[in-house]
Design a protein around this motif. Sequence first.
Motif, PDB file in Angstrom:
ATOM      1  N   CYS B  13      -4.726   1.249   5.946  1.00 51.84           N
ATOM      2  CA  CYS B  13      -6.116   0.968   5.579  1.00 51.84           C
ATOM      3  C   CYS B  13      -6.710  -0.040   6.549  1.00 51.84           C
ATOM      4  O   CYS B  13      -6.064  -0.985   7.012  1.00 51.84           O
ATOM      5  CB  CYS B  13      -6.192   0.520   4.119  1.00 51.84           C
ATOM      6  SG  CYS B  13      -6.739  -1.154   3.876  1.00 51.84           S
ATOM      7  N   TRP B  15      -8.899  -2.432   6.319  1.00 57.39           N
ATOM      8  CA  TRP B  15      -9.212  -3.814   5.972  1.00 57.39           C
ATOM      9  C   TRP B  15      -7.988  -4.701   5.815  1.00 57.39           C
ATOM     10  O   TRP B  15      -8.083  -5.907   6.004  1.00 57.39           O
ATOM     11  CB  TRP B  15     -10.053  -3.861   4.695  1.00 57.39           C
ATOM     12  CG  TRP B  15     -11.294  -3.055   4.869  1.00 57.39           C
ATOM     13  CD1 TRP B  15     -11.527  -1.801   4.402  1.00 57.39           C
ATOM     14  CD2 TRP B  15     -12.441  -3.416   5.627  1.00 57.39           C
ATOM     15  NE1 TRP B  15     -12.745  -1.347   4.803  1.00 57.39           N
ATOM     16  CE2 TRP B  15     -13.342  -2.335   5.558  1.00 57.39           C
ATOM     17  CE3 TRP B  15     -12.818  -4.549   6.356  1.00 57.39           C
ATOM     18  CZ2 TRP B  15     -14.585  -2.345   6.189  1.00 57.39           C
ATOM     19  CZ3 TRP B  15     -14.058  -4.559   6.982  1.00 57.39           C
ATOM     20  CH2 TRP B  15     -14.921  -3.467   6.888  1.00 57.39           C
ATOM     21  N   CYS B  42      -9.672   3.291   3.877  1.00 55.59           N
ATOM     22  CA  CYS B  42      -9.086   2.759   2.648  1.00 55.59           C
ATOM     23  C   CYS B  42      -7.880   3.633   2.334  1.00 55.59           C
ATOM     24  O   CYS B  42      -7.893   4.828   2.653  1.00 55.59           O
ATOM     25  CB  CYS B  42     -10.132   2.866   1.525  1.00 55.59           C
ATOM     26  SG  CYS B  42      -9.502   2.483  -0.127  1.00 55.59           S
ATOM     27  N   SER B  43      -6.850   3.063   1.726  1.00 53.78           N
ATOM     28  CA  SER B  43      -5.698   3.898   1.370  1.00 53.78           C
ATOM     29  C   SER B  43      -6.137   5.008   0.413  1.00 53.78           C
ATOM     30  O   SER B  43      -5.516   6.064   0.351  1.00 53.78           O
ATOM     31  CB  SER B  43      -4.583   3.059   0.757  1.00 53.78           C
ATOM     32  OG  SER B  43      -4.960   2.595  -0.522  1.00 53.78           O
ATOM     33  N   CYS B  67      -4.338  -2.384   0.755  1.00 55.78           N
ATOM     34  CA  CYS B  67      -4.501  -3.767   0.322  1.00 55.78           C
ATOM     35  C   CYS B  67      -3.710  -4.007  -0.967  1.00 55.78           C
ATOM     36  O   CYS B  67      -3.425  -3.078  -1.717  1.00 55.78           O
ATOM     37  CB  CYS B  67      -5.968  -4.053   0.040  1.00 55.78           C
ATOM     38  SG  CYS B  67      -7.072  -3.517   1.368  1.00 55.78           S
ATOM     39  N   CYS B  72      -8.568  -4.321  -2.756  1.00 57.26           N
ATOM     40  CA  CYS B  72      -9.147  -3.165  -2.057  1.00 57.26           C
ATOM     41  C   CYS B  72     -10.626  -3.405  -1.820  1.00 57.26           C
ATOM     42  O   CYS B  72     -11.359  -3.806  -2.716  1.00 57.26           O
ATOM     43  CB  CYS B  72      -8.932  -1.880  -2.872  1.00 57.26           C
ATOM     44  SG  CYS B  72      -9.825  -0.451  -2.247  1.00 57.26           S
ATOM     45  N   HIS B  73     -11.049  -3.157  -0.596  1.00 58.41           N
ATOM     46  CA  HIS B  73     -12.425  -3.337  -0.180  1.00 58.41           C
ATOM     47  C   HIS B  73     -13.372  -2.466  -1.002  1.00 58.41           C
ATOM     48  O   HIS B  73     -14.538  -2.777  -1.150  1.00 58.41           O
ATOM     49  CB  HIS B  73     -12.503  -2.927   1.287  1.00 58.41           C
ATOM     50  CG  HIS B  73     -13.620  -3.550   2.030  1.00 58.41           C
ATOM     51  ND1 HIS B  73     -13.619  -4.872   2.375  1.00 58.41           N
ATOM     52  CD2 HIS B  73     -14.779  -3.032   2.494  1.00 58.41           C
ATOM     53  CE1 HIS B  73     -14.731  -5.142   3.041  1.00 58.41           C
ATOM     54  NE2 HIS B  73     -15.454  -4.042   3.119  1.00 58.41           N
TER      55      HIS B  73
HETATM   56  S1  FES Z   1      -6.735  -0.122   0.133  1.00 51.62           S
HETATM   57 FE1  FES Z   1      -7.543  -1.382   1.689  1.00 51.62          FE
HETATM   58  S2  FES Z   1      -9.661  -0.957   1.518  1.00 51.62           S
HETATM   59 FE2  FES Z   1      -8.858   0.197  -0.151  1.00 51.62          FE
END
Ligand code: FES
Lengths: 332, 139
Positions: B13, B15, B42-43, B67, B72-73
């Motif tokens: 991911c 971020w 994102c994952s 994340c 998570c972003h």
């Molecule tokens: S898992 Fe990292 S942005 Fe959703």
Amino acid sequence: MDKKKTDSKDKKLQIAFYWAASCGGCEIAVLDIDEAILDVAAAADILFWPVAIDTKYKDVEAMKDNTIDVCFFNGAVRTSEQEHLANLLRKKSKILVAFGACSISGGIPGLANIASREEIFKTAYLDNPSTENPDKTIPKTSVKVKEGELTLPEFYDTVKTLDQVVDVDYYLPGCPPSPWLITDAIDAIIKNKLPPKGSVLAPMKSVCDECRFEKSEKKIKSIKRIYELDKIEDKCFLEQGVICMGPATRAGCRGKCMEGNMPCTGCGGLLPNSLDQGASMISALASILGVEGEENMTDEEVDKLIEQVKDVVGTFYKYTLPASLINRRVMK
Amino acid sequence: MTEFEPNIIGFLCNWCSYAGADLAGTSRMKYPPNIKSIRVMCSGRVDTVFILDALKKGADGVLVAGCHPGDCHYQSGNYKTNRRIKLLKKLLGDMGVEPRRVRFEYISASEGQKFAKVVTDFVDELKKMGPNPLKTLQD
Ligand code: FES
Ligand code: SF4
Ligand code: SF4
């Protein structure tokens, strides 16, 4: 009979039907088009249809290439006989239509790809509690008896889709295809209005789009099988916790199963642009499963949720295992 | 015979985990070169189909990293992916493919060390497992 549709006798459409590894439902589906069958009869000569008319393989072998205008082939390819007929009918037909889920993506017979030939023979001929087989006889391709040699087609280890064996021109989905899809297809053939080669002769949308239930934001707390519901409510099955393959399945059936208060099991097959029906549904289901309070859930609680999904292959790949990315079980 | 070198596809991911992998690189941490990383936003963008497709095309292992829970972003992408991968592993087991060939990890932007360790461990584990059986199955 309507004679106008066929300006002259020698212009009649030459058609053929064949069944390979299938249940026979597709043959009945052809008759399910009701009186439209008369239009077909008026517009076409049926050259070959083992279930209904007395024609032999050698009649087909004797035909010149491309003698058949359209061949409707139902069933997957499991035996050497079916493979031979697939090749033969391909050669003799201008247009080859994969008719029904089994020929398109393996269908129910394709679920056998979870086992090997040896396992299947062992269960069917030796271990089955209702089987009496003291000599442990299992099918062989050839056996000598005093009258001579007897032969059987070879039973392959893996079930294949029709297009894994020969080139296919069109796909008519469903288990079996709905009468209106069949009549639309036949109409397009008669009027020479077929879409580009390789097309699936069904809408581009998903089953949800044709389903009678109102759609709202879906969230599932826990997964239930249909018999575990106290009462079937008049709303989307997923919202009732029952796995419904609608979101990952191609429309065309007009939401038939939901009309009968049963969830979609996916017979319409892959959606356009999906590589794998089961994996698409796994993604969709996992995205709505246990989302309420997900931030406070422990990993063990998530495991328990996932455990509620029984029979992953049978649920998500009921009709498409041979056409899926992992199309058979890896044997040790 | 040369030792089997597993081929790993990593979906990282943007971020957190990709930044974590970057940190491992810029800090000159050592980890085996067997991973080919693909950056995703994102994952949660990682469809189960991508993972199966990677395995089918010959990856010996697939690492999905996102994340940490709560970070998570896009709020909940990592929760969905966690569920997806658990369900996918059930499928893999039923189809005779070792579920451990697919791995989901939480790796933050500051966890370069963790990234290096996860990749090192994964390579070791895959070496013990041997090549992906789907490679020979579907040629
Ligand atoms: S898992 Fe990292 S942005 Fe959703
Ligand atoms: S998931 Fe099933 S019940 Fe729900 S809208 Fe789609 S087809 Fe209808
Ligand atoms: S609802 Fe699903 S299983 Fe039922 S006929 Fe339609 S596509 Fe097939």
